[in-house]
Design a protein around this motif. Sequence first.
Motif, short mmCIF file in Angstrom:
data_model
loop_
_atom_site.label_atom_id
_atom_site.label_comp_id
_atom_site.label_asym_id
_atom_site.label_seq_id
_atom_site.Cartn_x
_atom_site.Cartn_y
_atom_site.Cartn_z
N ALA C 37 0.82 -1.21 0.00
CA ALA C 37 0.00 0.00 0.00
C ALA C 37 0.86 1.26 0.00
O ALA C 37 0.41 2.33 -0.41
CB ALA C 37 -0.92 0.00 1.21
N ARG C 47 -1.08 -4.91 3.22
CA ARG C 47 -2.46 -5.06 3.67
C ARG C 47 -3.06 -6.33 3.10
O ARG C 47 -2.68 -6.79 2.03
CB ARG C 47 -3.30 -3.86 3.25
CG ARG C 47 -3.13 -3.49 1.78
CD ARG C 47 -4.11 -2.40 1.34
NE ARG C 47 -5.42 -3.00 1.19
CZ ARG C 47 -6.41 -2.91 2.06
NH1 ARG C 47 -6.31 -2.22 3.11
NH2 ARG C 47 -7.55 -3.55 1.85
N ALA C 54 -5.73 1.32 5.77
CA ALA C 54 -4.82 1.47 4.63
C ALA C 54 -3.72 0.43 4.66
O ALA C 54 -3.29 -0.08 3.64
CB ALA C 54 -4.24 2.88 4.61
N SER C 55 -3.26 0.10 5.85
CA SER C 55 -2.17 -0.88 5.97
C SER C 55 -2.22 -1.53 7.34
O SER C 55 -2.52 -0.88 8.34
CB SER C 55 -0.83 -0.18 5.75
OG SER C 55 0.21 -0.87 6.39
N GLY C 102 -1.02 6.47 7.10
CA GLY C 102 -2.37 5.93 7.24
C GLY C 102 -3.06 6.20 8.55
O GLY C 102 -4.17 5.73 8.78
N LYS C 125 -9.06 5.08 6.07
CA LYS C 125 -9.65 3.90 5.43
C LYS C 125 -9.04 3.70 4.05
O LYS C 125 -8.74 4.65 3.34
CB LYS C 125 -11.17 4.06 5.32
CG LYS C 125 -11.82 4.19 6.70
CD LYS C 125 -13.12 3.42 6.80
CE LYS C 125 -13.62 3.40 8.24
NZ LYS C 125 -14.00 4.75 8.72
N TYR C 126 -8.90 2.48 3.67
CA TYR C 126 -8.29 2.16 2.38
C TYR C 126 -9.22 2.54 1.24
O TYR C 126 -10.41 2.20 1.27
CB TYR C 126 -7.97 0.67 2.33
CG TYR C 126 -7.31 0.24 1.04
CD1 TYR C 126 -6.02 0.68 0.72
CD2 TYR C 126 -7.96 -0.61 0.16
CE1 TYR C 126 -5.40 0.27 -0.45
CE2 TYR C 126 -7.34 -1.02 -1.01
CZ TYR C 126 -6.06 -0.57 -1.31
OH TYR C 126 -5.46 -0.98 -2.47
N ALA C 128 -9.19 1.85 -2.64
CA ALA C 128 -8.45 1.08 -3.64
C ALA C 128 -8.29 1.84 -4.94
O ALA C 128 -9.23 2.48 -5.42
CB ALA C 128 -9.17 -0.24 -3.90
N GLN C 141 -11.05 -4.13 -1.05
CA GLN C 141 -10.08 -4.33 -2.13
C GLN C 141 -10.39 -5.61 -2.86
O GLN C 141 -10.95 -6.56 -2.30
CB GLN C 141 -8.68 -4.41 -1.52
CG GLN C 141 -7.55 -4.60 -2.52
CD GLN C 141 -6.35 -5.27 -1.89
OE1 GLN C 141 -5.79 -4.76 -0.93
NE2 GLN C 141 -5.95 -6.42 -2.41
#
Lengths: 331, 331, 331, 331
Positions: C37, C47, C54-55, C102, C125-126, C128, C141
């Motif tokens: 990430a 991740r 995020a990670s 992150g 938050k991730y 993608a 993801q």
Amino acid sequence: MTERIQDVAHLGRIELLTPKLERSRWYFENLLGMEVAHIAGESVYLRGYGDYAASTLKLTESDRPGVGFVSWRTASPEALERRVKAIQQAGLGDRWHDGEFGRGRAFRFRDPDGHPMELYYEEQKYRAPAHLRSTLKNLPQKYTARGVNVRRIDHLALLCGDVAQNRSFAQATLGFDLREQVLFNNGALELGSWLSPSPVHHQVAYVLDAKGGNGRLHHISLWVDNREDVLRAADILAENGVFIEAGPSKHNNSQGFYLYSYEPGGNRVEVYSGSYLVFAPDWEVVTWNEEERGTGVYWGSPLPDSFINYGTPEVAAGKVAAKKVPVFDPI
Amino acid sequence: MTERIQDVAHLGRIELLTPKLERSRWYFENLLGMEVAHIAGESVYLRGYGDYAASTLKLTESDRPGVGFVSWRTASPEALERRVKAIQQAGLGDRWHDGEFGRGRAFRFRDPDGHPMELYYEEQKYRAPAHLRSTLKNLPQKYTARGVNVRRIDHLALLCGDVAQNRSFAQATLGFDLREQVLFNNGALELGSWLSPSPVHHQVAYVLDAKGGNGRLHHISLWVDNREDVLRAADILAENGVFIEAGPSKHNNSQGFYLYSYEPGGNRVEVYSGSYLVFAPDWEVVTWNEEERGTGVYWGSPLPDSFINYGTPEVAAGKVAAKKVPVFDPI
Amino acid sequence: MTERIQDVAHLGRIELLTPKLERSRWYFENLLGMEVAHIAGESVYLRGYGDYAASTLKLTESDRPGVGFVSWRTASPEALERRVKAIQQAGLGDRWHDGEFGRGRAFRFRDPDGHPMELYYEEQKYRAPAHLRSTLKNLPQKYTARGVNVRRIDHLALLCGDVAQNRSFAQATLGFDLREQVLFNNGALELGSWLSPSPVHHQVAYVLDAKGGNGRLHHISLWVDNREDVLRAADILAENGVFIEAGPSKHNNSQGFYLYSYEPGGNRVEVYSGSYLVFAPDWEVVTWNEEERGTGVYWGSPLPDSFINYGTPEVAAGKVAAKKVPVFDPI
Amino acid sequence: MTERIQDVAHLGRIELLTPKLERSRWYFENLLGMEVAHIAGESVYLRGYGDYAASTLKLTESDRPGVGFVSWRTASPEALERRVKAIQQAGLGDRWHDGEFGRGRAFRFRDPDGHPMELYYEEQKYRAPAHLRSTLKNLPQKYTARGVNVRRIDHLALLCGDVAQNRSFAQATLGFDLREQVLFNNGALELGSWLSPSPVHHQVAYVLDAKGGNGRLHHISLWVDNREDVLRAADILAENGVFIEAGPSKHNNSQGFYLYSYEPGGNRVEVYSGSYLVFAPDWEVVTWNEEERGTGVYWGSPLPDSFINYGTPEVAAGKVAAKKVPVFDPI
């Protein structure tokens, strides 16, 4: 009864025609995890990690999708001679072909419906390059864990205008065993027949072409070892925008655990596990009538209409037969 | 924002009403592999081998199928007091009930749609008799390997006339977290909402009653640890002539891997695995509009119409609402 | 008894130190299928496809393997304040740190055994990038189907010189729940304790350091959804020449289905599924004595000696404690 | 090279001797989920739900455990005649036996090591009574979902004093194919050989008897369709106090996914899945030397010493051969 000898050992290679070679290759290589073993002209030769032969699937660029040569390996050179003689007597072919990647000369012919086929004996065993060598000495190739990573080719289903005729040909001329049949109208209408040259439940199915075409393909099928692998395959196809037509679910006839999708070229491809092996030398053919057959599934939702109506190549309107074909599925 | 405390710990027990008590018992005991923990009057108390409570499913003989009391265990006696106060303030109940098998006094109330519910804290932990003692010290009961052998109760889905109202109640009065929603008409129509008091994705779903009934049940859901267990459950139900309505397949919302059948009393029961845990304290609710929702499945065939139209008890014709409800599924 | 509030929500990120950053990255990215990430300085942030943050794993180049900062996300800003106060009162840390990828500021401290830890609330938050976007709206993801494709981080096990002391710290200062314990000598010797801030069975285990070291790591653990995924992971590791120390098999305590291997940097990594969720607010700690504990496995071969004796970083001979430590395993 | 015809179709029935008939029956019926098809005298006849024959396992009360008659079904009456002639020429038997449950007359003989065997052709197909009828027309019997519910018999492994001699007999006299071998001392010591009359990887293994006995059994093996079923079997055996000797894990040779336990009579029984089918008519035997063989497992812990040293019946001290046998495992 004359003693029968199993002259054909197994399904060899299937040639798949595709109008989108690169996209089809992406599907088989990146999603299903097959390995490219060879490229020649308009063709890409692929293999599953468990296939012992150099290649078991050949993609060939073509105007339309469909099935090209379906090849069968015989159990011995003598068996090859016997089968060639039988085919010649049936007037279905008389041509030897040389120089296909990974094998010796092959005898080319057509089944009664016109599907091109080959018989051969000499097969080149796969020798993996260093980066594809498995840590298992009895595995021809590394399990790469890319995508579905199908293990090997399993079978195919061919559409045809006359199931009984093609089924008889496979029995009498190729020496296959009949395993299951869908028979409607008190047995008068043979909708599908499943045959095999080995304890594998079926390596070819002949099913009635609902559109009255010739030489068409219903699907090819690739094996994974566990039902969970089929579920995982569905996740992978869904993540990559591939159309899933049906499954994962379980057929009643064959007990196969199936997942049907269309590869980008348009051909139907099954990821497959389960089913059962047939060891009995005096196997009693299992037949399914309208009621027993039901929707063709053991559990889960019925198969969609496309499963009956779609094959490759698609046939022009003029080719569509007038007769109404009952619902069934060619596994 | 006031800091929120999770007062409800988890779903306690579901009471299922059935007009065929013995057949329903056979289904849960012999096919799903639950254990009978207690029998009293018209009721049979069951449990999954992994449930820590004495009983998590209560079957009660009744004229019609449907859901009886749904109970929730609080995190502490203080939490129970706080929630009871909130319910009383909402005017939804004011009655304490004693003497239910396996637990202390419970506060009885109804959600806005009329489903009977309970809140309690005192729970009797299951102590297995010798023949049901597990060889695993951290497992409340032996894995008997009878039928599906579901592990534990997971969640239930309730039909209701006004999803927003019942969802708000679950959030505000019970303190549940909202996880996912199906919102049609640019958000104007709330078709379903999935909520939970714990990291489990959802323990209750409120979904619009397509027939305009009240207090009805869509389904209850029982957990197994692996997707393969769900497939096996399908084989078992099919072998025993139980109607499988849908699945095994995978929902898009919740990612649940589902198998829906009707127990002999008529109630829909799900065997369930997969889904995902929600750990984020600031979870962003996932919403699905018409297009995103699609047919409610991630892959596999669409859910059948009955999945929208059938609930228990069935409602008389006169009760059927005139309004057309869009297609969706309450997981 | 004062009512307890769960201030820590979940394990956030684990930092793993490795003397072979590129090889470690290959292991986590290509074999376990995690996604990179972020890269910064000597660190690579990874991740799982199901992690919402995020990670969740940070690899940092270092002379020796081992564990760096273990971070915990709190349930709210207020919860963070409360826990920081508790840590400060315990005299274990007083430093805020900014700027980690992150997330917002984090409070840094050490557990009694010296393992560096962090508490934080603000988590990114991730989101993608296009090529990693899932077709499932509730999945952060895409499931890439590369290698094992672990879903998310699950827990870690820390070696320590005094299990009771560190376990008490986790309970009193961090607010974790105690789930299981291995107690020998009639309870006088606490060999291992498993704790969690959520219904997940354990997110941290403290286990006695057989070599008398400090701040060492036993293993980190990554989750997959089904036992079959763990078996598949074993095939993948074996095909890639990674040393498998133990499993796939099933622990008795935790019921975890495990596979332990060493990543190229030397740290022990578990691919993990199964176990069970704990919902009871009044959970009774499960204890295992010498006999009950046995070899630490529910079935299958006993764990190898290395499982007791190997941790990272390895300690010099002079550090080795004289005392004999009984056999046990820190899951 | 003369063309070879596969005269033996498959392994028919294994007779297992047990000093604890009732307990052995409990193990196979209640835990492994086999069905009792017949009882006669001191014998109980069992079957897997997928076996087409009336019975595939016969338990016979005896002073000591071990293997009784191992029977093989031929592909035709002519094949039976040919094989009987070959056996007679080898001077290994000359007796026809009538009246065994479920089959016609059988020719009895012994392999060079003294294991009693039978050849027969006439086999009675299983006709399930109403309560054991499957809802699948192609399944001989209902999947009862009791315990492990093994599908069918797969193979057995026989201990012997001279592997090469017995392996040659199976090849030359019975017509089996050789699949894999463990050869130590640069090929001078044949430790084990795996053979089959069909594409199934092996139906019999001959392995060196580490104790110098005669006519002894290493194990019999029962098939389940998925690896997950083997894991489930381990849970079931563990819950019922059955000693698990090794697995679930994966062999390197055969790729079999195994679980070995001792049935109450003392015989080793394997629950088995995976492995691979062999289709090549010109299969190249896979050989394993000391280094390649390693501990006999692909991953997971090494097999325990008992796996080499224990067979049934146990041999008296005086029978123990002086020679030291290297470590290997007969799958």
